[in-house]
Design an enzyme around this catalytic site. Structure first.
Site, PDB file in Angstrom:
ATOM      1  N   GLY A  44       0.914  -1.242   0.208  1.00 34.68           N
ATOM      2  CA  GLY A  44       0.229  -0.467   0.017  1.00 34.68           C
ATOM      3  C   GLY A  44       1.010   1.311   0.416  1.00 34.68           C
ATOM      4  O   GLY A  44       1.896   1.409  -0.166  1.00 34.68           O
TER       5      GLY A  44
ATOM      6  N   ASP B 263      -4.144 -12.589   4.293  1.00 31.79           N
ATOM      7  CA  ASP B 263      -5.078 -12.181   4.321  1.00 31.79           C
ATOM      8  C   ASP B 263      -5.063 -11.949   5.742  1.00 31.79           C
ATOM      9  O   ASP B 263      -4.967 -12.876   6.442  1.00 31.79           O
ATOM     10  CB  ASP B 263      -6.262 -13.183   4.141  1.00 31.79           C
ATOM     11  CG  ASP B 263      -7.371 -12.386   3.880  1.00 31.79           C
ATOM     12  OD1 ASP B 263      -7.180 -10.754   4.353  1.00 31.79           O
ATOM     13  OD2 ASP B 263      -7.922 -12.711   3.708  1.00 31.79           O
ATOM     14  N   LEU B 264      -5.387 -10.612   5.975  1.00 29.71           N
ATOM     15  CA  LEU B 264      -5.374 -10.011   7.811  1.00 29.71           C
ATOM     16  C   LEU B 264      -6.677 -10.348   8.164  1.00 29.71           C
ATOM     17  O   LEU B 264      -6.757 -11.075   9.417  1.00 29.71           O
ATOM     18  CB  LEU B 264      -5.373  -8.052   7.381  1.00 29.71           C
ATOM     19  CG  LEU B 264      -5.914  -7.524   8.244  1.00 29.71           C
ATOM     20  CD1 LEU B 264      -4.453  -7.676   9.541  1.00 29.71           C
ATOM     21  CD2 LEU B 264      -5.541  -6.487   8.205  1.00 29.71           C
TER      22      LEU B 264
ATOM     23  N   ALA C 281      -5.307  -2.089   5.012  1.00 34.47           N
ATOM     24  CA  ALA C 281      -7.177  -2.104   5.331  1.00 34.47           C
ATOM     25  C   ALA C 281      -7.939  -1.738   3.843  1.00 34.47           C
ATOM     26  O   ALA C 281      -7.479  -1.803   2.872  1.00 34.47           O
ATOM     27  CB  ALA C 281      -7.004  -0.401   5.952  1.00 34.47           C
ATOM     28  N   TYR C 282      -9.461  -1.020   4.108  1.00 32.46           N
ATOM     29  CA  TYR C 282     -10.045  -1.364   2.944  1.00 32.46           C
ATOM     30  C   TYR C 282     -10.273  -0.018   2.902  1.00 32.46           C
ATOM     31  O   TYR C 282     -11.198   0.378   3.866  1.00 32.46           O
ATOM     32  CB  TYR C 282     -11.358  -2.105   3.675  1.00 32.46           C
ATOM     33  CG  TYR C 282     -12.560  -2.142   2.102  1.00 32.46           C
ATOM     34  CD1 TYR C 282     -12.324  -1.968   1.002  1.00 32.46           C
ATOM     35  CD2 TYR C 282     -13.230  -2.562   2.191  1.00 32.46           C
ATOM     36  CE1 TYR C 282     -12.989  -1.613   0.040  1.00 32.46           C
ATOM     37  CE2 TYR C 282     -14.323  -2.874   1.467  1.00 32.46           C
ATOM     38  CZ  TYR C 282     -14.339  -2.438   0.168  1.00 32.46           C
ATOM     39  OH  TYR C 282     -14.931  -2.225  -0.724  1.00 32.46           O
ATOM     40  N   THR C 283      -9.422   1.314   2.178  1.00 27.55           N
ATOM     41  CA  THR C 283      -9.473   2.538   1.979  1.00 27.55           C
ATOM     42  C   THR C 283     -10.388   3.032   1.229  1.00 27.55           C
ATOM     43  O   THR C 283     -10.740   4.324   1.199  1.00 27.55           O
ATOM     44  CB  THR C 283      -8.377   2.345   2.248  1.00 27.55           C
ATOM     45  OG1 THR C 283      -7.992   2.284   0.821  1.00 27.55           O
ATOM     46  CG2 THR C 283      -6.621   2.723   2.506  1.00 27.55           C
TER      47      THR C 283
ATOM     48  N   THR D 149      -7.362   6.793  11.362  1.00 33.15           N
ATOM     49  CA  THR D 149      -8.058   7.750  11.350  1.00 33.15           C
ATOM     50  C   THR D 149      -9.169   8.821  11.466  1.00 33.15           C
ATOM     51  O   THR D 149      -9.790   8.641  12.612  1.00 33.15           O
ATOM     52  CB  THR D 149      -8.927   7.260   9.774  1.00 33.15           C
ATOM     53  OG1 THR D 149      -9.558   8.146   8.718  1.00 33.15           O
ATOM     54  CG2 THR D 149     -10.295   6.242  10.601  1.00 33.15           C
TER      55      THR D 149
ATOM     56  N   TYR E 200     -16.587   3.199   6.602  1.00 35.38           N
ATOM     57  CA  TYR E 200     -15.382   3.098   6.885  1.00 35.38           C
ATOM     58  C   TYR E 200     -14.717   3.679   8.517  1.00 35.38           C
ATOM     59  O   TYR E 200     -14.359   2.745   9.200  1.00 35.38           O
ATOM     60  CB  TYR E 200     -15.041   4.403   6.159  1.00 35.38           C
ATOM     61  CG  TYR E 200     -13.155   4.645   6.360  1.00 35.38           C
ATOM     62  CD1 TYR E 200     -12.535   3.338   5.707  1.00 35.38           C
ATOM     63  CD2 TYR E 200     -12.668   5.451   6.270  1.00 35.38           C
ATOM     64  CE1 TYR E 200     -10.831   3.363   5.691  1.00 35.38           C
ATOM     65  CE2 TYR E 200     -11.495   5.318   6.947  1.00 35.38           C
ATOM     66  CZ  TYR E 200     -10.223   5.020   6.119  1.00 35.38           C
ATOM     67  OH  TYR E 200      -8.972   4.885   6.152  1.00 35.38           O
TER      68      TYR E 200
ATOM     69  N   TRP F 146      -5.631  12.415   5.459  1.00 31.24           N
ATOM     70  CA  TRP F 146      -5.656  13.304   4.565  1.00 31.24           C
ATOM     71  C   TRP F 146      -4.403  12.926   4.170  1.00 31.24           C
ATOM     72  O   TRP F 146      -3.583  13.637   3.419  1.00 31.24           O
ATOM     73  CB  TRP F 146      -5.824  15.367   4.653  1.00 31.24           C
ATOM     74  CG  TRP F 146      -7.171  15.297   4.937  1.00 31.24           C
ATOM     75  CD1 TRP F 146      -8.299  14.654   5.536  1.00 31.24           C
ATOM     76  CD2 TRP F 146      -7.700  16.373   4.614  1.00 31.24           C
ATOM     77  NE1 TRP F 146      -9.241  15.319   5.787  1.00 31.24           N
ATOM     78  CE2 TRP F 146      -9.409  16.359   5.207  1.00 31.24           C
ATOM     79  CE3 TRP F 146      -7.302  17.758   3.817  1.00 31.24           C
ATOM     80  CZ2 TRP F 146      -9.406  17.730   5.147  1.00 31.24           C
ATOM     81  CZ3 TRP F 146      -7.512  18.705   3.595  1.00 31.24           C
ATOM     82  CH2 TRP F 146      -9.480  18.939   3.858  1.00 31.24           C
TER      83      TRP F 146
HETATM   84  N1  LIG Z   1      -5.636   7.414   2.704  1.00 32.75           N
HETATM   85  C1  LIG Z   1      -5.669   8.302   3.438  1.00 32.75           C
HETATM   86  O1  LIG Z   1      -6.153   9.551   2.843  1.00 32.75           O
HETATM   87  C2  LIG Z   1      -5.675   8.065   4.873  1.00 32.75           C
HETATM   88  C3  LIG Z   1      -6.238   8.716   6.350  1.00 32.75           C
HETATM   89  C4  LIG Z   1      -6.216   8.672   7.712  1.00 32.75           C
HETATM   90  C5  LIG Z   1      -5.860   7.176   7.455  1.00 32.75           C
HETATM   91  N2  LIG Z   1      -5.798   6.012   6.680  1.00 32.75           N
HETATM   92  C6  LIG Z   1      -5.051   5.109   6.865  1.00 32.75           C
HETATM   93  O2  LIG Z   1      -3.769   4.497   6.892  1.00 32.75           O
HETATM   94  C7  LIG Z   1      -3.417   3.396   6.268  1.00 32.75           C
HETATM   95  C8  LIG Z   1      -2.485   3.572   4.810  1.00 32.75           C
HETATM   96  O3  LIG Z   1      -3.374   3.592   4.083  1.00 32.75           O
HETATM   97  P1  LIG Z   1      -3.236   3.671   2.557  1.00 32.75           P
HETATM   98  O4  LIG Z   1      -3.706   4.335   1.768  1.00 32.75           O
HETATM   99  O5  LIG Z   1      -2.061   3.481   2.850  1.00 32.75           O
HETATM  100  O6  LIG Z   1      -3.644   2.363   1.859  1.00 32.75           O
HETATM  101  P2  LIG Z   1      -3.600   1.378   0.973  1.00 32.75           P
HETATM  102  O7  LIG Z   1      -2.819   2.587  -0.221  1.00 32.75           O
HETATM  103  O8  LIG Z   1      -5.167   1.558   0.653  1.00 32.75           O
HETATM  104  O9  LIG Z   1      -3.353   0.294   0.695  1.00 32.75           O
HETATM  105  C9  LIG Z   1      -3.520  -0.914   1.846  1.00 32.75           C
HETATM  106  C10 LIG Z   1      -2.957  -1.952   1.708  1.00 32.75           C
HETATM  107  O10 LIG Z   1      -3.425  -3.045   2.589  1.00 32.75           O
HETATM  108  C11 LIG Z   1      -4.066  -3.924   1.580  1.00 32.75           C
HETATM  109  N3  LIG Z   1      -4.859  -5.156   2.315  1.00 32.75           N
HETATM  110  C12 LIG Z   1      -5.856  -4.715   1.789  1.00 32.75           C
HETATM  111  N4  LIG Z   1      -7.148  -5.456   2.819  1.00 32.75           N
HETATM  112  C13 LIG Z   1      -6.407  -6.624   2.776  1.00 32.75           C
HETATM  113  C14 LIG Z   1      -6.286  -7.627   3.204  1.00 32.75           C
HETATM  114  N5  LIG Z   1      -7.718  -8.381   4.128  1.00 32.75           N
HETATM  115  N6  LIG Z   1      -5.214  -8.237   4.073  1.00 32.75           N
HETATM  116  C15 LIG Z   1      -3.800  -8.107   3.971  1.00 32.75           C
HETATM  117  N7  LIG Z   1      -4.128  -7.127   3.184  1.00 32.75           N
HETATM  118  C16 LIG Z   1      -4.717  -6.260   2.987  1.00 32.75           C
HETATM  119  C17 LIG Z   1      -4.113  -4.224   0.311  1.00 32.75           C
HETATM  120  O11 LIG Z   1      -4.413  -4.518  -1.234  1.00 32.75           O
HETATM  121  P3  LIG Z   1      -5.736  -4.322  -1.925  1.00 32.75           P
HETATM  122  O12 LIG Z   1      -4.629  -2.954  -2.528  1.00 32.75           O
HETATM  123  O13 LIG Z   1      -5.098  -5.306  -2.637  1.00 32.75           O
HETATM  124  O14 LIG Z   1      -6.312  -4.629  -1.484  1.00 32.75           O
HETATM  125  C18 LIG Z   1      -3.528  -2.413  -0.015  1.00 32.75           C
HETATM  126  O15 LIG Z   1      -1.647  -2.973  -0.405  1.00 32.75           O
HETATM  127  C19 LIG Z   1      -4.598   2.513   6.780  1.00 32.75           C
HETATM  128  O16 LIG Z   1      -5.270   2.082   7.774  1.00 32.75           O
HETATM  129  C20 LIG Z   1      -5.736   3.988   6.324  1.00 32.75           C
HETATM  130  O17 LIG Z   1      -6.882   3.658   7.272  1.00 32.75           O
HETATM  131  C21 LIG Z   1      -5.570   6.622   5.414  1.00 32.75           C
END
Ligand SMILES: NC(=O)c1ccc[n+]([C@@H]2O[C@H](COP(=O)([O-])OP(=O)(O)OC[C@H]3O[C@@H](n4cnc5c(N)ncnc54)[C@H](OP(=O)(O)O)[C@@H]3O)[C@@H](O)[C@H]2O)c1
Length: 311
Positions: free
Chosen positions: A18, A43-44, A67-69, A108, A132, A158
């Site tokens: 991710g 798979d988590l 996460a499922y983002t 988040t 979410y 963000w």
């Molecule tokens: N992005 C934002 O703006 C934001 C803001 C606040 C907090 N956060 C938090 O920050 C963290 C990182 O976010 P990010 O944007 O870097 O996320 P991301 O790019 O969507 O990466 C998430 C990774 O988790 C994998 N994943 C999904 N389901 C899974 C499962 N069941 N088992 C194992 N791996 C799995 C995804 O694989 P696939 O791609 O194959 O699904 C992806 O590689 C998350 O906890 C998110 O909730 C994000």
């Protein structure tokens, strides 16, 4: 074991492909030995697999970036969201507890309803307004209720950085495709560069020496880059930098709009700025301003675009 490997900290990085995980991978200090875990092999939501893999790896630290983002997707797939964002972190906590490992979990700003008008502290009452947000809050709860003592839950907001779908890249693309951009101006938060959050995670982990584990300030932290803006102000700043760098854009106008003019399935908090006092106090670290980090990111982003264009 050779000399030099002796003191390596074994870090299991969950969700390793991710966006945030990319920054964790590139900024991990030399004394960390990373093991990368992601779908489809890991798979988590598969509890037995999580426990057996962790039992084999015996990590000192587990960092959960999985996460499922897809925030709007969560509205129609709440069951999956609750499994990935809610139950999964609980399985990691169970594994960490068995192995006496430290768990870092990322949460988040969407756990808040956004009705406050001063920065949210770690003590503020949560009230998620989206599937979410509810699923991420459940993830925090499963960790808190697991009995694990050695954890850091880091809420952030963000996020943008290389290797992921994010607002900066979306605006850069739209500004090349469209004459007019209409961007929400009544949601205020703090853009956060993934590199800054990755450094914050390692700053917290640096406090986590095995000998001082009772003294380590484990718990819940808020971390985002300094400063605040609306999505419209964020977009304006991105476009200004692109123009300054003489990026050819089709865009002629960028207009502020209200949330109700751009309806989306998931409700977002209108205000989600964090107080970072607790993080600053325990780490002593300085937090970069979001505008400074944006420039750093855009420089590397432009280098990447130029490199892609040459291929
Ligand atoms: N992005 C934002 O703006 C934001 C803001 C606040 C907090 N956060 C938090 O920050 C963290 C990182 O976010 P990010 O944007 O870097 O996320 P991301 O790019 O969507 O990466 C998430 C990774 O988790 C994998 N994943 C999904 N389901 C899974 C499962 N069941 N088992 C194992 N791996 C799995 C995804 O694989 P696939 O791609 O194959 O699904 C992806 O590689 C998350 O906890 C998110 O909730 C994000």
């Amino acid at each position: 074991m050779t000399r030099g490997e002796e003191h390596k900290i074994r870090l299991a990085l969950v969700g390793a492909n991710g966006m945030l995980a990319g920054a964790v991978r590139s900024l991990a200090p030399e004394n960390y030995d990373l093991v990368l875990l992601d779908l489809p092999d890991f798979d988590l939501t598969d509890k037995d697999r999580v426990l057996s893999v962790m039992n084999q790896l015996r990590p000192d630290v587990i960092v959960n970036c999985a996460a499922y983002t897809n925030v709007d997707g969560c509205e129609t797939n709440e069951e999956t969201a609750l499994l990935v964002n809610g139950s999964g972190p609980g399985y990691l906590a169970e594994a960490a507890k068995k192995l006496d490992a430290t768990l870092v979990h990322v949460s988040t700003d969407y756990v808040f309803d956004g009705t406050k008008n001063s920065p949210y502290t770690e003590e503020d009452v949560t009230n998620p307004q989206s599937a979410y947000g509810r699923s991420k809050l459940l993830g925090e709860k499963t960790i808190l209720e697991s009995g694990l003592e050695k954890f850091f839950i880091v809420r952030t907001s963000w996020l943008y950085g290389p290797g992921g779908k994010n607002f900066v890249e979306t605006i850069a693309r739209l500004a090349k495709e469209r004459e007019e951009l209409r961007i929400v101006d009544d949601q205020v938060g703090s853009p956060t560069f993934t590199d800054d959050l990755a450094r914050a995670i390692f700053n917290l982990l640096a406090l986590d020496t095995p000998h001082a584990s009772r003294l380590t300030p484990h718990g819940l932290y808020h971390f985002a880059d300094e400063g605040e803006c609306s999505w419209y102000e964020f977009a304006e700043t991105i476009v200004a930098h692109l123009l300054e760098a003489e990026t050819p854009l089709k865009m002629k106008r960028i207009l502020p709009i209200a949330t109700h003019e751009y309806p989306l399935p998931a409700t977002r908090p209108a205000y989600s700025v964090f107080s970072k006092d607790k993080y600053r106090k325990v780490t002593g670290a300085k937090i970069p301003d979001w505008k400074t980090s944006l420039v750093t990111y855009l420089r590397s982003f432009r280098t990447q675009i130029k490199a892609d264009a040459r291929r």
